[in-house]
Write a protein that holds these residues in place. Sequence first.
Motif, PDB file in Angstrom:
ATOM      1  N   GLY A  31       0.825  -1.190   0.000  1.00 31.04           N
ATOM      2  CA  GLY A  31       0.000   0.000   0.000  1.00 31.04           C
ATOM      3  C   GLY A  31       0.862   1.243   0.000  1.00 31.04           C
ATOM      4  O   GLY A  31       2.079   1.183  -0.158  1.00 31.04           O
ATOM      5  N   VAL A  32       0.208   2.361   0.163  1.00 33.55           N
ATOM      6  CA  VAL A  32       0.898   3.645   0.177  1.00 33.55           C
ATOM      7  C   VAL A  32       0.508   4.387   1.449  1.00 33.55           C
ATOM      8  O   VAL A  32      -0.642   4.339   1.880  1.00 33.55           O
ATOM      9  CB  VAL A  32       0.565   4.467  -1.089  1.00 33.55           C
ATOM     10  N   PHE A  33       1.472   5.027   2.078  1.00 36.47           N
ATOM     11  CA  PHE A  33       1.232   5.789   3.304  1.00 36.47           C
ATOM     12  C   PHE A  33       1.639   7.230   3.036  1.00 36.47           C
ATOM     13  O   PHE A  33       2.758   7.499   2.606  1.00 36.47           O
ATOM     14  CB  PHE A  33       2.054   5.211   4.456  1.00 36.47           C
ATOM     15  N   GLU A  34       0.718   8.153   3.244  1.00 38.98           N
ATOM     16  CA  GLU A  34       0.972   9.567   2.997  1.00 38.98           C
ATOM     17  C   GLU A  34       0.565  10.361   4.236  1.00 38.98           C
ATOM     18  O   GLU A  34      -0.283   9.920   5.011  1.00 38.98           O
ATOM     19  CB  GLU A  34       0.133  10.065   1.813  1.00 38.98           C
ATOM     20  N   ARG A  35       1.158  11.527   4.400  1.00 36.80           N
ATOM     21  CA  ARG A  35       0.741  12.416   5.476  1.00 36.80           C
ATOM     22  C   ARG A  35       0.928  13.851   5.026  1.00 36.80           C
ATOM     23  O   ARG A  35       1.719  14.145   4.136  1.00 36.80           O
ATOM     24  CB  ARG A  35       1.523  12.142   6.748  1.00 36.80           C
ATOM     25  N   LEU A  36       0.183  14.731   5.645  1.00 33.10           N
ATOM     26  CA  LEU A  36       0.350  16.158   5.395  1.00 33.10           C
ATOM     27  C   LEU A  36       0.038  16.908   6.672  1.00 33.10           C
ATOM     28  O   LEU A  36      -0.642  16.409   7.566  1.00 33.10           O
ATOM     29  CB  LEU A  36      -0.519  16.637   4.235  1.00 33.10           C
ATOM     30  N   MET A  37       0.571  18.095   6.751  1.00 33.26           N
ATOM     31  CA  MET A  37       0.353  18.920   7.940  1.00 33.26           C
ATOM     32  C   MET A  37      -0.293  20.229   7.512  1.00 33.26           C
ATOM     33  O   MET A  37       0.039  20.785   6.469  1.00 33.26           O
ATOM     34  CB  MET A  37       1.679  19.195   8.653  1.00 33.26           C
ATOM     35  N   THR A  38      -1.215  20.695   8.328  1.00 27.95           N
ATOM     36  CA  THR A  38      -1.803  22.014   8.155  1.00 27.95           C
ATOM     37  C   THR A  38      -1.344  22.848   9.344  1.00 27.95           C
ATOM     38  O   THR A  38      -0.433  22.461  10.052  1.00 27.95           O
ATOM     39  CB  THR A  38      -3.343  21.929   8.096  1.00 27.95           C
ATOM     40  N   VAL A  39      -1.994  23.957   9.574  1.00 32.12           N
ATOM     41  CA  VAL A  39      -1.591  24.820  10.678  1.00 32.12           C
ATOM     42  C   VAL A  39      -1.710  24.096  12.017  1.00 32.12           C
ATOM     43  O   VAL A  39      -0.789  24.126  12.834  1.00 32.12           O
ATOM     44  CB  VAL A  39      -2.427  26.118  10.689  1.00 32.12           C
ATOM     45  N   ARG A  40      -2.841  23.412  12.242  1.00 31.62           N
ATOM     46  CA  ARG A  40      -3.067  22.772  13.541  1.00 31.62           C
ATOM     47  C   ARG A  40      -3.304  21.278  13.465  1.00 31.62           C
ATOM     48  O   ARG A  40      -3.599  20.647  14.471  1.00 31.62           O
ATOM     49  CB  ARG A  40      -4.295  23.408  14.210  1.00 31.62           C
ATOM     50  N   SER A  41      -3.187  20.699  12.287  1.00 35.02           N
ATOM     51  CA  SER A  41      -3.567  19.296  12.128  1.00 35.02           C
ATOM     52  C   SER A  41      -2.514  18.520  11.347  1.00 35.02           C
ATOM     53  O   SER A  41      -1.759  19.083  10.568  1.00 35.02           O
ATOM     54  CB  SER A  41      -4.891  19.192  11.363  1.00 35.02           C
ATOM     55  N   VAL A  43      -2.736  14.990   9.008  1.00 29.50           N
ATOM     56  CA  VAL A  43      -3.662  14.025   8.430  1.00 29.50           C
ATOM     57  C   VAL A  43      -2.837  12.891   7.818  1.00 29.50           C
ATOM     58  O   VAL A  43      -1.877  13.141   7.088  1.00 29.50           O
ATOM     59  CB  VAL A  43      -4.542  14.684   7.343  1.00 29.50           C
ATOM     60  N   PHE A  44      -3.216  11.673   8.144  1.00 32.85           N
ATOM     61  CA  PHE A  44      -2.541  10.486   7.624  1.00 32.85           C
ATOM     62  C   PHE A  44      -3.503   9.734   6.718  1.00 32.85           C
ATOM     63  O   PHE A  44      -4.694   9.647   7.003  1.00 32.85           O
ATOM     64  CB  PHE A  44      -2.117   9.561   8.769  1.00 32.85           C
ATOM     65  N   ALA A  45      -2.962   9.171   5.652  1.00 33.57           N
ATOM     66  CA  ALA A  45      -3.762   8.350   4.743  1.00 33.57           C
ATOM     67  C   ALA A  45      -2.964   7.106   4.394  1.00 33.57           C
ATOM     68  O   ALA A  45      -1.791   7.186   4.037  1.00 33.57           O
ATOM     69  CB  ALA A  45      -4.095   9.126   3.473  1.00 33.57           C
ATOM     70  N   ASN A  46      -3.607   5.969   4.509  1.00 34.32           N
ATOM     71  CA  ASN A  46      -2.979   4.704   4.159  1.00 34.32           C
ATOM     72  C   ASN A  46      -3.881   4.010   3.154  1.00 34.32           C
ATOM     73  O   ASN A  46      -4.987   3.612   3.489  1.00 34.32           O
ATOM     74  CB  ASN A  46      -2.784   3.837   5.401  1.00 34.32           C
ATOM     75  N   GLN A  63      -5.267   7.450  -6.002  1.00 39.27           N
ATOM     76  CA  GLN A  63      -6.519   7.544  -5.241  1.00 39.27           C
ATOM     77  C   GLN A  63      -6.273   8.017  -3.816  1.00 39.27           C
ATOM     78  O   GLN A  63      -7.038   8.829  -3.279  1.00 39.27           O
ATOM     79  CB  GLN A  63      -7.237   6.192  -5.244  1.00 39.27           C
ATOM     80  N   THR A  64      -5.215   7.513  -3.193  1.00 34.53           N
ATOM     81  CA  THR A  64      -4.908   7.905  -1.819  1.00 34.53           C
ATOM     82  C   THR A  64      -4.532   9.385  -1.762  1.00 34.53           C
ATOM     83  O   THR A  64      -4.986  10.119  -0.879  1.00 34.53           O
ATOM     84  CB  THR A  64      -3.768   7.036  -1.250  1.00 34.53           C
ATOM     85  N   GLN A  65      -3.731   9.834  -2.706  1.00 38.25           N
ATOM     86  CA  GLN A  65      -3.341  11.243  -2.729  1.00 38.25           C
ATOM     87  C   GLN A  65      -4.532  12.143  -3.021  1.00 38.25           C
ATOM     88  O   GLN A  65      -4.635  13.240  -2.470  1.00 38.25           O
ATOM     89  CB  GLN A  65      -2.223  11.468  -3.737  1.00 38.25           C
ATOM     90  N   GLY A  66      -5.451  11.681  -3.876  1.00 34.67           N
ATOM     91  CA  GLY A  66      -6.668  12.462  -4.149  1.00 34.67           C
ATOM     92  C   GLY A  66      -7.530  12.607  -2.907  1.00 34.67           C
ATOM     93  O   GLY A  66      -8.046  13.697  -2.622  1.00 34.67           O
ATOM     94  N   LEU A  67      -7.691  11.518  -2.167  1.00 36.11           N
ATOM     95  CA  LEU A  67      -8.453  11.574  -0.917  1.00 36.11           C
ATOM     96  C   LEU A  67      -7.770  12.492   0.083  1.00 36.11           C
ATOM     97  O   LEU A  67      -8.415  13.323   0.732  1.00 36.11           O
ATOM     98  CB  LEU A  67      -8.610  10.172  -0.329  1.00 36.11           C
ATOM     99  N   LEU A  68      -6.462  12.376   0.188  1.00 33.47           N
ATOM    100  CA  LEU A  68      -5.713  13.203   1.116  1.00 33.47           C
ATOM    101  C   LEU A  68      -5.839  14.683   0.751  1.00 33.47           C
ATOM    102  O   LEU A  68      -5.998  15.531   1.627  1.00 33.47           O
ATOM    103  CB  LEU A  68      -4.242  12.771   1.129  1.00 33.47           C
TER     104      LEU A  68
END
Length: 83
Positions: A31-41, A43-46, A63-68
């Motif tokens: 699978g693929v594991f992605e994460r991103l950061m915002t100002v206060r959050s 978000v992880f997507a697997n 698809q995972t990056q689109g959802l993220l």
Amino acid sequence: MASMDPLTYQVVSLDPPPEAGLPTVPPGSSGVFERLMTVRSVVFANGQWGDGSATREEEITRQTQGLLQHVNDTVVAYENGDD
């Protein structure tokens, strides 16, 4: 914290509870594991195929990056008071 110390603050996928009647992802599935950061959050997507498939890696990544990205847009709008 999960980004700075991933061994102490692990992020794992959650399978649906047995009563949901949904299949679980077989152990060892690619699978693929992605994460991103915002100002206060953070978000992880697997993304993994539910049948345990180890093919179509580009598709599951897309698809995972689109959802993220969708989640990121929603979280940023909320943090900015736009939603």
